[in-house]
Design a protein around this motif. Structure first.
Motif, PDB file in Angstrom:
ATOM      1  N   ARG A 145     -25.233  48.930 -24.829  1.00 11.48           N
ATOM      2  CA  ARG A 145     -23.983  49.387 -24.195  1.00 11.48           C
ATOM      3  C   ARG A 145     -23.221  48.183 -23.630  1.00 11.48           C
ATOM      4  O   ARG A 145     -22.282  47.713 -24.226  1.00 11.48           O
ATOM      5  N   ASP A 146     -23.676  47.616 -22.512  1.00  9.24           N
ATOM      6  CA  ASP A 146     -22.952  46.474 -21.944  1.00  9.24           C
ATOM      7  C   ASP A 146     -23.034  45.276 -22.897  1.00  9.24           C
ATOM      8  O   ASP A 146     -22.062  44.541 -23.083  1.00  9.24           O
ATOM      9  N   PHE A 194     -19.949  56.388 -13.545  1.00  5.28           N
ATOM     10  CA  PHE A 194     -19.552  55.317 -12.623  1.00  5.28           C
ATOM     11  C   PHE A 194     -18.097  55.460 -12.201  1.00  5.28           C
ATOM     12  O   PHE A 194     -17.279  56.063 -12.909  1.00  5.28           O
ATOM     13  N   HIS A 213     -27.545  45.541 -11.170  1.00  5.36           N
ATOM     14  CA  HIS A 213     -26.886  45.290 -12.460  1.00  5.36           C
ATOM     15  C   HIS A 213     -25.952  44.104 -12.232  1.00  5.36           C
ATOM     16  O   HIS A 213     -24.914  44.259 -11.586  1.00  5.36           O
ATOM     17  N   GLN A 230     -14.625  50.327 -19.328  1.00  3.17           N
ATOM     18  CA  GLN A 230     -14.007  49.751 -18.136  1.00  3.17           C
ATOM     19  C   GLN A 230     -12.529  49.454 -18.321  1.00  3.17           C
ATOM     20  O   GLN A 230     -11.930  48.755 -17.516  1.00  3.17           O
ATOM     21  N   HIS A 238     -23.735  40.546 -13.414  1.00  2.00           N
ATOM     22  CA  HIS A 238     -23.077  39.782 -14.486  1.00  2.00           C
ATOM     23  C   HIS A 238     -23.153  38.302 -14.148  1.00  2.00           C
ATOM     24  O   HIS A 238     -23.374  37.910 -13.000  1.00  2.00           O
ATOM     25  N   LEU A 257     -23.632  56.364 -21.118  1.00  2.00           N
ATOM     26  CA  LEU A 257     -22.666  56.040 -20.056  1.00  2.00           C
ATOM     27  C   LEU A 257     -21.459  56.968 -20.151  1.00  2.00           C
ATOM     28  O   LEU A 257     -21.026  57.338 -21.250  1.00  2.00           O
ATOM     29  N   PRO A 263     -23.740  47.482  -9.142  1.00  2.00           N
ATOM     30  CA  PRO A 263     -23.319  46.423 -10.055  1.00  2.00           C
ATOM     31  C   PRO A 263     -22.521  45.315  -9.375  1.00  2.00           C
ATOM     32  O   PRO A 263     -21.648  45.583  -8.544  1.00  2.00           O
ATOM     33  N   ASN A 291     -27.159  52.699  -8.947  1.00  2.00           N
ATOM     34  CA  ASN A 291     -27.128  51.352  -9.514  1.00  2.00           C
ATOM     35  C   ASN A 291     -26.017  50.541  -8.849  1.00  2.00           C
ATOM     36  O   ASN A 291     -24.878  51.003  -8.767  1.00  2.00           O
ATOM     37  N   THR A 332     -20.166  43.613 -10.830  1.00  2.00           N
ATOM     38  CA  THR A 332     -19.438  43.767 -12.094  1.00  2.00           C
ATOM     39  C   THR A 332     -18.791  42.477 -12.579  1.00  2.00           C
ATOM     40  O   THR A 332     -18.723  42.222 -13.783  1.00  2.00           O
ATOM     41  N   SER A 387     -23.076  54.584 -10.554  1.00  2.00           N
ATOM     42  CA  SER A 387     -22.778  53.182 -10.223  1.00  2.00           C
ATOM     43  C   SER A 387     -21.419  53.082  -9.544  1.00  2.00           C
ATOM     44  O   SER A 387     -20.406  53.510 -10.118  1.00  2.00           O
ATOM     45  N   GLU A 446     -18.698  50.939  -9.326  1.00  2.00           N
ATOM     46  CA  GLU A 446     -18.312  49.731 -10.066  1.00  2.00           C
ATOM     47  C   GLU A 446     -17.708  48.693  -9.129  1.00  2.00           C
ATOM     48  O   GLU A 446     -17.013  49.035  -8.177  1.00  2.00           O
ATOM     49  N   ASP A 447     -17.991  47.442  -9.394  1.00  2.00           N
ATOM     50  CA  ASP A 447     -17.520  46.312  -8.577  1.00  2.00           C
ATOM     51  C   ASP A 447     -18.073  46.396  -7.148  1.00  2.00           C
ATOM     52  O   ASP A 447     -17.404  45.994  -6.191  1.00  2.00           O
ATOM     53  N   HIS A 496     -25.362  58.521 -17.057  1.00  2.00           N
ATOM     54  CA  HIS A 496     -24.997  57.448 -16.112  1.00  2.00           C
ATOM     55  C   HIS A 496     -23.473  57.488 -15.953  1.00  2.00           C
ATOM     56  O   HIS A 496     -22.743  57.225 -16.905  1.00  2.00           O
TER      57      HIS A 496
HETATM   58  O1  KIV Z   1     -20.725  45.972 -14.761  1.00  2.00           O
HETATM   59  C1  KIV Z   1     -20.536  47.159 -14.459  1.00  2.00           C
HETATM   60  O2  KIV Z   1     -20.003  47.511 -13.403  1.00  2.00           O
HETATM   61  C2  KIV Z   1     -20.958  48.158 -15.421  1.00  2.00           C
HETATM   62  C3  KIV Z   1     -20.959  49.572 -14.947  1.00  2.00           C
HETATM   63  C4  KIV Z   1     -20.452  50.513 -15.955  1.00  2.00           C
HETATM   64  C5  KIV Z   1     -22.330  49.919 -14.462  1.00  2.00           C
HETATM   65  O3  KIV Z   1     -21.341  47.844 -16.520  1.00  2.00           O
END
Ligand code: KIV
Ligand code: ZN
Length: 539
Positions: A14-15, A113, A216, A496, A218, A87, A183, A181, A185, A153, A155-156, A111
């Motif tokens: 997915r990601d 978000f 989660h 996103q 990045h 997702l 993240p 979760n 992000t 989640s 997000e951010d 899941h």
């Molecule tokens: O990075 C992120 O915020 C995501 C979310 C969809 C969990 O990938």
């Protein structure tokens, strides 16, 4: 020492697949999911079913097959099938589609978000904080009607106000979320900050003791692994990761780094995973070959140099005692020392046994093809090693559906004249097509000849070649990445948002002749592009 169990949630499909150029066919996704299950991943995020009907179908196939097959690795609750997760944005339509896809798994998860940072709420969502709380709780409750296992989640979260997060998370727990979760992000936080964020959430969110906290991260500032480990030290019990760290922009936390950090430094962390670490190298190669995204040589754990000791002083130390410069054994991550395994006179049974030891259970047809290729290789190379066999199997098993396949190739090159290539391709109708072309070099000439037959205008974005083993007779592996020129490829919705990006396609080929490997790699990428274009019917 007592250790605590950490769930590994893999989001390569997915990601990871959201990274530029990582487009995977549904057969490739299924093969990766099988490999993830074999290595003992706890949760497979199989995709974003709302992206396109193909994406939904890909997740459904994984749920049906991999989601009902016992996984490998070592788990406190035994070898249950992995949880298969889809997702969904915080929309009913997305949640319906996610459920449609994952419901076939023995252990499905939805899941969902919604962003919680001031910048995302104001500019992306155009929603007030109160509306965000309400929508998040409402959509979690909606998902819960379908499925007991719901992950949420914010997000951010890394740039969200922690006090606001405690409120949102408290409400989604009440609505039925079972995993929260967190993240980072945009890969903005530092390990100290991320540790405090997770501790703050655990200490201040009502009901948190009844759910699993997940992290989660990045890698925009290169801190994804450090942040993930900080989050686990702070009390998170699920880590979201991808193989080779592929993912949006600079990527996600890489599975191999987190798993091997916890494994190698167990006394420091007191945490363990169920992952069979000996599958790591194989999965890394599979994902790199399918996505066409090469692994940088100095990448921790899976880079070509990760266990190489070039400098004389290191080699001297290594000969005296391996632990002088090696904190992990290569075998622990499944990196086999090149050894003579089979030769020209080895029979079909010996090959079958060796491939089974390497984890390849082949049916009769597959074994026949593998044996023929092995014999051809053994005729050219004196020694056939495990690495050679891995390359052959990757090439044989992990190719997209072939509309065009290479039937013959001849090149003339050097300093005395124009580089020329003649190619013969077998087309979708079974007909042979022959074409010759000149180019700046033999690879360019071969690609031009292929283009004249296939007629699918594209730009070559990346071309990389590497030797699988040492020696002049080594197998060469070629990876390429191409992009369609005319915008004829259907776009996919990104979870996103953001501007739709042109889709790119990776291809891979392995042969002792690198021009042949180059032609095969290009054709495998072209076949994917053709599949996405809808010019021919898919199987
Ligand atoms: O990075 C992120 O915020 C995501 C979310 C969809 C969990 O990938
Ligand atoms: Zn992400």
């Amino acid at each position: 020492m007592n250790t605590t169990y950490i769930r590994i949630f893999d989001t390569t499909l997915r990601d990871g697949e959201q990274s530029p150029g990582a487009t995977l066919t549904s057969n490739e996704k299924l093969e990766i999911a099988r490999g993830l299950a074999r290595m003992g991943v706890d949760v497979i995020e199989a995709g974003f079913p709302s992206a396109s009907p193909d994406d939904l179908e890909g997740v459904r196939r994984i749920a049906q097959e991999v989601g009902n097959t016992p996984r490998g690795g070592a788990h406190p609750e035994g070898h249950l099938p992995p949880i298969i997760c889809g997702l969904a944005r915080a929309h009913k339509g997305d949640i319906d589609k996610a459920w449609e896809a994952v419901q076939h798994a023995a252990r499905p998860r939805i899941h969902t978000f919604l962003a919680t940072s001031p910048i995302h709420m104001k500019y992306k969502l155009r929603m007030d904080p109160e509306e965000v709380i309400e929508r998040a709780a409402e959509m979690v409750a909606y998902a819960k009607q379908y499925c007991d296992d719901v992950e949420f989640s914010p997000e951010d979260a890394g740039r969200s106000d922690p006090e606001f997060l405690y409120l949102v998370l408290g409400e989604v727990i009440k609505a039925g979320a079972t995993t929260l979760n967190i993240p980072d992000t945009v890969g903005y936080t530092t390990p100290d900050e991320f540790y405090r964020l997770i501790r703050g959430i655990i200490e201040n969110t009502p009901g948190i003791e009844n759910v699993i906290v997940s992290v989660h991260c990045h890698n925009d500032l290169g801190m994804a692994t450090a942040n993930t480990l900080a989050g686990l030290r702070a009390g998170a019990r699920q880590a979201e990761v991808t193989i080779n760290g592929i993912g949006e922009r600079a990527g996600n936390t890489s599975l191999e780094e987190v798993v091997m950090a916890l494994h190698t430094r167990r006394p420091v962390f007191g945490l363990e995973t169920g992952i069979d670490t000996t599958q790591i190298t194989r999965m890394s190669r599979m994902v790199s070959n399918y996505t066409g995204i090469p692994v940088q040589p100095n990448k921790a754990i899976v880079g070509a140099n990760a266990f190489a000791h070039e400098a004389g002083i290191h080699q001297d130390g290594m000969l005296k005692h391996e632990a002088t410069y090696e904190i992990m054994r290569p075998e622990t991550v499944g990196l086999k020392q090149s050894s003579l395994v089979l030769g020209k006179h080895s029979g079909r049974h010996a090959l079958k046994v060796r491939l089974a030891e390497l984890g390849y259970e082949l049916d009769q047809d597959e074994l026949d093809t593998a044996f023929q290729r092995f014999k051809d290789l053994a005729d050219k190379k004196k020694t056939v090693t495990d690495a050679d066999l891995e390359a052959l199997m990757t090439d044989q098993l992990y190719q997209p559906r072939e509309f065009y396949s290479l039937d013959g190739l001849q090149v003339a090159c050097g300093t005395m004249g124009m580089p020329t290539a003649t190619v013969r391709l077998c087309g979708p109708d079974g007909q042979m097509h022959v074409q010759a072309a000149i180019g700046t070099g033999p690879v360019d000439a071969a690609y031009k000849a292929i283009d004249q037959i296939v007629q699918m205008p594209n730009t070559l974005l990346e071309y990389a070649v590497r030797a699988v083993t040492e020696g002049i007779d080594a197998i060469g592996e070629v990876s390429v990445r191409i992009q369609a020129d005319n915008g004829s490829i259907p776009q996919r919705t990104s979870p996103q948002g953001g501007r739709p990006r042109p889709r790119t396609f990776g291809g891979h080929g392995a042969e002792t002749d690198i021009i042949v490997a180059s032609a095969k790699a290009y054709l495998s990428a072209l076949n994917k592009l053709l599949a996405a274009s809808g010019r021919f019917e898919n199987p």
